[in-house]
Design a protein around this motif. Structure first.
Motif, mmCIF file in Angstrom:
data_model
loop_
_atom_site.group_PDB
_atom_site.id
_atom_site.type_symbol
_atom_site.label_atom_id
_atom_site.label_comp_id
_atom_site.label_asym_id
_atom_site.label_seq_id
_atom_site.Cartn_x
_atom_site.Cartn_y
_atom_site.Cartn_z
ATOM 1 N N ASN A 133 18.136 49.328 42.186
ATOM 2 C CA ASN A 133 17.826 48.014 41.620
ATOM 3 C C ASN A 133 18.381 46.873 42.467
ATOM 4 O O ASN A 133 18.229 45.707 42.103
ATOM 5 C CB ASN A 133 18.372 47.907 40.199
ATOM 6 N N GLY A 134 19.042 47.204 43.595
ATOM 7 C CA GLY A 134 19.553 46.166 44.481
ATOM 8 C C GLY A 134 20.673 45.345 43.885
ATOM 9 O O GLY A 134 20.746 44.130 44.094
ATOM 10 N N LEU A 135 21.587 45.994 43.131
ATOM 11 C CA LEU A 135 22.666 45.295 42.439
ATOM 12 C C LEU A 135 24.011 45.903 42.819
ATOM 13 O O LEU A 135 24.127 47.113 43.034
ATOM 14 C CB LEU A 135 22.482 45.385 40.926
ATOM 15 N N MET A 136 25.034 45.049 42.886
ATOM 16 C CA MET A 136 26.364 45.518 43.272
ATOM 17 C C MET A 136 27.425 44.641 42.614
ATOM 18 O O MET A 136 27.258 43.435 42.462
ATOM 19 C CB MET A 136 26.523 45.452 44.794
ATOM 20 N N VAL A 137 28.547 45.255 42.225
ATOM 21 C CA VAL A 137 29.700 44.522 41.735
ATOM 22 C C VAL A 137 30.941 45.158 42.341
ATOM 23 O O VAL A 137 30.996 46.377 42.541
ATOM 24 C CB VAL A 137 29.764 44.537 40.181
ATOM 25 N N ALA A 138 31.929 44.338 42.698
ATOM 26 C CA ALA A 138 33.127 44.846 43.353
ATOM 27 C C ALA A 138 34.338 44.046 42.894
ATOM 28 O O ALA A 138 34.231 42.884 42.477
ATOM 29 C CB ALA A 138 32.991 44.751 44.875
ATOM 30 N N GLU A 139 35.500 44.684 42.968
ATOM 31 C CA GLU A 139 36.765 44.030 42.653
ATOM 32 C C GLU A 139 37.383 43.469 43.931
ATOM 33 O O GLU A 139 37.464 44.173 44.943
ATOM 34 C CB GLU A 139 37.752 45.011 42.038
ATOM 35 N N LEU A 140 37.813 42.228 43.892
ATOM 36 C CA LEU A 140 38.605 41.637 44.960
ATOM 37 C C LEU A 140 40.027 41.505 44.412
ATOM 38 O O LEU A 140 40.277 40.693 43.515
ATOM 39 C CB LEU A 140 38.044 40.282 45.379
ATOM 40 N N LEU A 141 40.945 42.306 44.927
ATOM 41 C CA LEU A 141 42.307 42.360 44.412
ATOM 42 C C LEU A 141 43.175 41.306 45.079
ATOM 43 O O LEU A 141 43.220 41.223 46.316
ATOM 44 C CB LEU A 141 42.893 43.756 44.641
ATOM 45 N N LEU A 142 43.862 40.508 44.270
ATOM 46 C CA LEU A 142 44.749 39.478 44.798
ATOM 47 C C LEU A 142 46.041 40.109 45.303
ATOM 48 O O LEU A 142 46.402 41.231 44.931
ATOM 49 C CB LEU A 142 45.050 38.448 43.714
ATOM 50 N N ASP A 143 46.760 39.374 46.147
ATOM 51 C CA ASP A 143 48.007 39.894 46.710
ATOM 52 C C ASP A 143 49.039 40.174 45.621
ATOM 53 O O ASP A 143 49.853 41.088 45.732
ATOM 54 C CB ASP A 143 48.581 38.910 47.731
ATOM 55 N N ARG A 144 49.014 39.370 44.562
ATOM 56 C CA ARG A 144 49.953 39.528 43.446
ATOM 57 C C ARG A 144 49.341 38.876 42.217
ATOM 58 O O ARG A 144 48.446 38.031 42.330
ATOM 59 C CB ARG A 144 51.292 38.860 43.769
ATOM 60 N N PRO A 145 49.797 39.243 41.026
ATOM 61 C CA PRO A 145 49.296 38.596 39.806
ATOM 62 C C PRO A 145 49.641 37.109 39.802
ATOM 63 O O PRO A 145 50.726 36.696 40.239
ATOM 64 C CB PRO A 145 50.018 39.348 38.685
ATOM 65 N N LEU A 146 48.725 36.293 39.313
ATOM 66 C CA LEU A 146 48.933 34.852 39.257
ATOM 67 C C LEU A 146 49.665 34.467 37.979
ATOM 68 O O LEU A 146 49.588 35.155 36.958
ATOM 69 C CB LEU A 146 47.585 34.124 39.300
#
Length: 320
Positions: free
Chosen positions: A210-223
């Motif tokens: 279906n041409g769809l994608m989702v990804a996690e971008l992990l931060l260096d530390r919790p904000l």
């Protein structure tokens, strides 16, 4: 979609809150889950033990009011929820009312974060993708500014997209951002996630068919609550490049954004004869606020939207 209320700053609207009574089903479900003290993961487990498969993303959407159960399988799940949450028969299902009109299928936006995602016709697919990643903190990020830089190849296809988001945490502990992408052409190759800045790649869930994608971008530390950060990522279309078959590039916003800039760079050997900025509502329809946008000497065209949303912002062009 839930009806937003005025947020804490500058008369903006807080998309994470719902006016009392705006969605009786969502209000009742949310209250029952709170009273029972169950996590969505635990509820999903109890449903699975009953032979009912519902994603955590779907449960989250139901209790927030962003979506409501309408399909036969979903309505069956509501009956089980009434039992799991110690509610009487019909306590939830009686609040659903008639199904919402869906209309015919409509085009999808090429770039779309989970705050916007795609049309209702793709809801089940998106819910399945989101169930594979952690969505628990993304809703607690306010998008202050977004910038998409799109580079086209000589044949007019998309070569790469660079995106930058300036974000503010609305509670402490937020540690990731969700990236979503829609090729608009089912079966077209998905891009490769390239250079990242101020984040690293986490889990990726994709549906190539279906041409769809989702990804996690992990931060260096919790904000911390109120803390701001900026993340950048790059999506690279390896040959053959993604064809811009309808000569548009756009982003959907389900929630308001303070500033959005879309920049499209055309190859010097392939310049459009006409370019326009446009906006539409989330449900599609004829474009509104159409304005001609010049392509400058260096081959760039821009769309700019301030205090915009919900809706779609994009650029469209015509070749010679």
């Amino acid at each position: 979609m839930p009806t937003p209320v005025v947020g804490p700053e500058s008369g903006t609207r807080d998309p994470r809150r719902i006016d009392a009574g705006a969605d009786p089903f969502a209000d009742a479900l949310r209250a029952a889950i709170r009273t029972k003290g169950l996590s969505l993961e635990r509820i999903q487990h109890k449903l699975r033990n009953r032979g009912v498969a519902v994603s955590i993303a779907a449960l989250s959407y139901w209790q927030s009011g962003r979506r409501r159960p309408e399909r036969p399988g979903s309505l069956t799940a509501v009956g089980h929820l009434e039992e799991i949450l110690d509610l009487g028969p019909g306590a939830l299902s009686s609040l659903l009312g008639p199904p919402r009109p869906r209309g015919k299928a409509r085009p999808r936006s090429r770039v779309s974060g989970p705050e916007g995602w795609v049309g209702e016709n793709d809801y089940d697919t998106i819910a399945e993708l989101l169930a594979d990643v952690d969505t628990s903190t993304d809703q607690d990020l306010t998008r202050l500014s977004l910038r998409d830089q799109v580079e086209l190849a000589m044949d007019g296809s998309t070569r790469r997209v660079r995106s930058r988001q300036v974000l503010r945490a609305e509670r402490s502990g937020v540690d990731r951002v969700l990236l979503g992408y829609d090729t608009r052409l089912p079966g077209d190759p998905l891009p490769v996630i390239g250079t990242l800045r101020s984040c690293r790649l986490g889990r990726v869930s994709a549906d190539p068919r279906n041409g769809l994608m989702v990804a996690e971008l992990l931060l260096d530390r919790p904000l911390r609550r109120g803390e701001r950060t900026a993340v950048e990522y790059e999506l690279i279309h390896v040959a053959p490049h993604h064809p811009t078959f309808d000569n548009t590039h756009s982003r959907r916003f389900r929630h308001p954004v303070r500033e959005y800039v879309l920049e499209v760079r055309y190859d010097s050997r392939c310049r459009p004869v006409r370019c326009e900025q446009f906006t539409t509502g989330l449900t599609g329809g004829d474009p509104t606020d159409v304005r001609e946008t010049p392509v400058d000497t260096w081959g760039y065209a821009y769309a700019v939207a301030l205090d915009f949303g919900p809706g779609v912002v994009g650029l469209r062009w015509e070749w010679a």
